[in-house]
Design an enzyme around this catalytic site. Structure first.
Site, PDB file in Angstrom:
ATOM      1  N   ILE A   1     -12.630  -0.739  -0.504  1.00 43.46           N
ATOM      2  CA  ILE A   1     -12.022  -1.181  -1.770  1.00 43.46           C
ATOM      3  C   ILE A   1     -12.348  -0.104  -2.804  1.00 43.46           C
ATOM      4  CG2 ILE A   1     -12.229  -2.896  -3.615  1.00 43.46           C
ATOM      5  CD1 ILE A   1     -12.718  -4.973  -1.334  1.00 43.46           C
TER       6      ILE A   1
ATOM      7  N   HIS B   1      -9.220   4.076  -0.723  1.00 47.27           N
ATOM      8  CA  HIS B   1      -7.856   3.530  -0.653  1.00 47.27           C
ATOM      9  C   HIS B   1      -7.566   2.628  -1.861  1.00 47.27           C
ATOM     10  CE1 HIS B   1      -4.134   2.093   0.812  1.00 47.27           C
ATOM     11  NE2 HIS B   1      -4.547   1.100   1.560  1.00 47.27           N
TER      12      HIS B   1
ATOM     13  N   LYS C   1      -9.904   6.103   4.825  1.00 49.59           N
ATOM     14  CA  LYS C   1     -11.187   5.627   5.333  1.00 49.59           C
ATOM     15  C   LYS C   1     -12.354   6.116   4.486  1.00 49.59           C
ATOM     16  CE  LYS C   1     -14.562   4.079   7.564  1.00 49.59           C
ATOM     17  NZ  LYS C   1     -15.232   4.044   6.262  1.00 49.59           N
TER      18      LYS C   1
ATOM     19  N   CYS D   1       0.824  -1.216   0.000  1.00 48.80           N
ATOM     20  CA  CYS D   1       0.000   0.000   0.000  1.00 48.80           C
ATOM     21  C   CYS D   1       0.855   1.262   0.000  1.00 48.80           C
ATOM     22  CB  CYS D   1      -0.941  -0.001   1.192  1.00 48.80           C
ATOM     23  SG  CYS D   1      -1.998  -1.451   1.220  1.00 48.80           S
TER      24      CYS D   1
END
Lengths: 99, 384
Positions: free
Chosen positions: B208, B333, B329, B83
């Site tokens: 997602i 992401h 959040k 990430c």
């Protein structure tokens, strides 16, 4: 999905972790599981610390809710890992159970 | 260090079913190049941050996929660091400029996640973990749940304090048209949402997401065709640190040493301290991650992250608002894009073009981008 040779190689390392005694440091209960583990959800996973100071993550089996706490004593056991199709090699690995 | 942020571009974040990974990467890239007012022929390298597309769609070799689609024959690279892929791509691009190898570099972070099932994504993301963690049936929510339990045990951090991270970031996202979830949520909604891995709930977790962000970085001596609005926005610190891939092997489960190390180095490079930071974007993949980031970056003492968020110390209007974009959040992401999006958001803040979520007097900002459970952390400092 592990290939047969990967499973064979992994199985050779199981004896190094078998029958080790330790305690739970932290735990969580997994409700949304990754592929291969769906049929077991919800299931607890702990970080266990052994008498030699080493820590590893392990799925907890044969437990009751009262065992889900820090400092709960555990011992490592061999159990089947995840679920595979009938034509695949069954993979075994180390899990922990309360003592 | 002084690297100019010459241009920025960002797509909408969300479930973008009508757009492919390449569509997203090109949209962000073209907008960043246009914003920089640099002729695209002057771009001499392209860095693409991406984590998952090889696994879920079979497309590797992403550097030339993006570069050639832009009509560029410049050097091109794909950067993967879980990430933190986007942040790492920015860091590597900076090294290329500092080495005088490149003068103008395009960095694009892109991810297309919603084409795959949630099971596939969960499996693919676990590529950022250790084999022991995968064999134990762990997931990333479960790994962060273990850190959450440890933080609660050691410092008494509460579920309500964790929920306040989500509430605050959804509020910020409500001011951001590009956010995936621009809706506000209540503390009760977070607390009562479905358990993913105890004690982490659905609303403690980042979603997602599809999306892409891009920046054009230039050597500070580049002159001429620089966009006036970006004049004076520089990356002045860029550092990466690593830790064990296996969470259980760390001395502490309640801090990310890699954040502490990378931020120390980046702040030193920039010649500033935490107290000088006016706005920051941190890696709130789960609510505990933002609480630990506040502590590890030095915004509050260790163990006080819960109280820090509960007091509203990181909300818009406070001394140093955190995750004004809505964070991972609520803004979303798209894993390989996140690190680049953070640079885009801080640049917007320093340019004073962030609209309703503008932080007053923002002249110094910080980004923290995490790979895995903190095995990779990238920190950047930006200044006017």
């Amino acid at each position: 999905m592990s290939s047969p040779v990967t499973v064979w190689r992994h199985h050779k390392s199981i004896k190094n972790y078998l029958g080790k005694k330790g305690k739970i440091i932290v735990w969580t209960k997994v409700f949304v599981a990754p592929a291969g583990f769906e049929h077991e959800a919800p299931y607890p996973v702990v970080i266990a610390e052994f008498t030699d100071g080493k820590r590893i993550p392990l799925q907890l089996v044969e437990y009751e809710e009262k065992h889900l706490k820090p400092n709960q004593k555990i011992i490592t056991v061999v159990r089947r890992l995840g679920k595979v199709k009938l034509d695949r090699v069954i993979e075994y690995g180390i899990k922990a159970k309360p003592v | 260090m002084k690297i100019k942020v010459a241009g920025i571009g960002l797509t909408k974040f969300g479930e973008l079913w009508n757009k492919s990974l390449l569509d997203l990467a090109l949209e962000a890239s073209i907008n960043a190049i246009k914003d920089s007012r640099i002729d695209k022929r002057e771009i001499d390298a392209v860095f693409v941050g991406n984590m998952l597309i090889g696994k879920i769609a079979g497309q590797d070799h992403l550097g030339p996929v993006v570069a050639s689609s832009l009509g560029l024959s410049a050097a091109s690279f794909r950067v993967e660091g879980a990430c933190a892929s986007g942040g790492l791509a920015v860091h590597l691009a900076i090294q290329g400029i500092l080495a005088n190898t490149y003068k103008n570099v395009l960095v694009v972070g892109a991810e297309k996640m919603t084409d795959a099932s949630s099971n596939q994504i969960t499996w693919a993301l676990m590529g950022a973990s250790s084999s022991k963690e995968r064999k134990a049936g762990l997931t990333f929510p479960a790994l962060y749940a273990l850190m959450t339990q440890a933080h609660m045990q050691k410092y008494g951090t509460t579920r309500k304090q964790l929920a306040e991270v989500s509430v605050k970031n959804h509020y910020h996202a409500s001011l951001n048209k590009k956010a995936q979830y621009s809706c506000e949520v209540t503390t009760e909604k977070v607390l009562n949402s479905a358990l993913i891995s105890s004690p982490i709930t659905l609303f403690d977790s980042s979603p997602i997401t599809d999306g892409a962000g891009a920046v054009v970085l230039s050597a500070p001596t580049q002159s001429g065709s620089i966009n006036n609005s970006s004049k004076g926005i520089f990356i002045t610190g860029s550092a990466v640190a690593s830790d064990t891939i296996d969470l259980a092997e760390r001395d502490s489960l309640t801090e990310l040493k890699a954040t502490q190390m990378a931020s120390k180095k980046a702040l030193e490079q920039a010649g500033v301290e935490t107290k000088d930071i006016k706005v920051c974007e941190v890696h709130d993949c789960f609510t505990i991650a933002e609480i630990m980031a506040m502590e590890d970056l030095g915004f509050c003492p260790k163990g006080m992250g819960g109280k820090f968020i509960e007091k509203g110390s990181s909300r818009l209007g406070s001394k140093c608002p955190v995750n004004t974009s809505g964070g991972l959040k609520a803004c979303g992401h798209p894993v390989g894009a996140t690190g680049v999006k953070q640079i885009v958001e801080i640049t917007e803040q320093l340019r004073k073009t962030a609209g309703a979520r503008q932080v007053k007097d923002a002249n110094c900002g910080l980004t923290q981008n995490v790979g895995g459970t903190g095995a990779t952390v990238v920190v950047h400092v930006l200044q006017t």
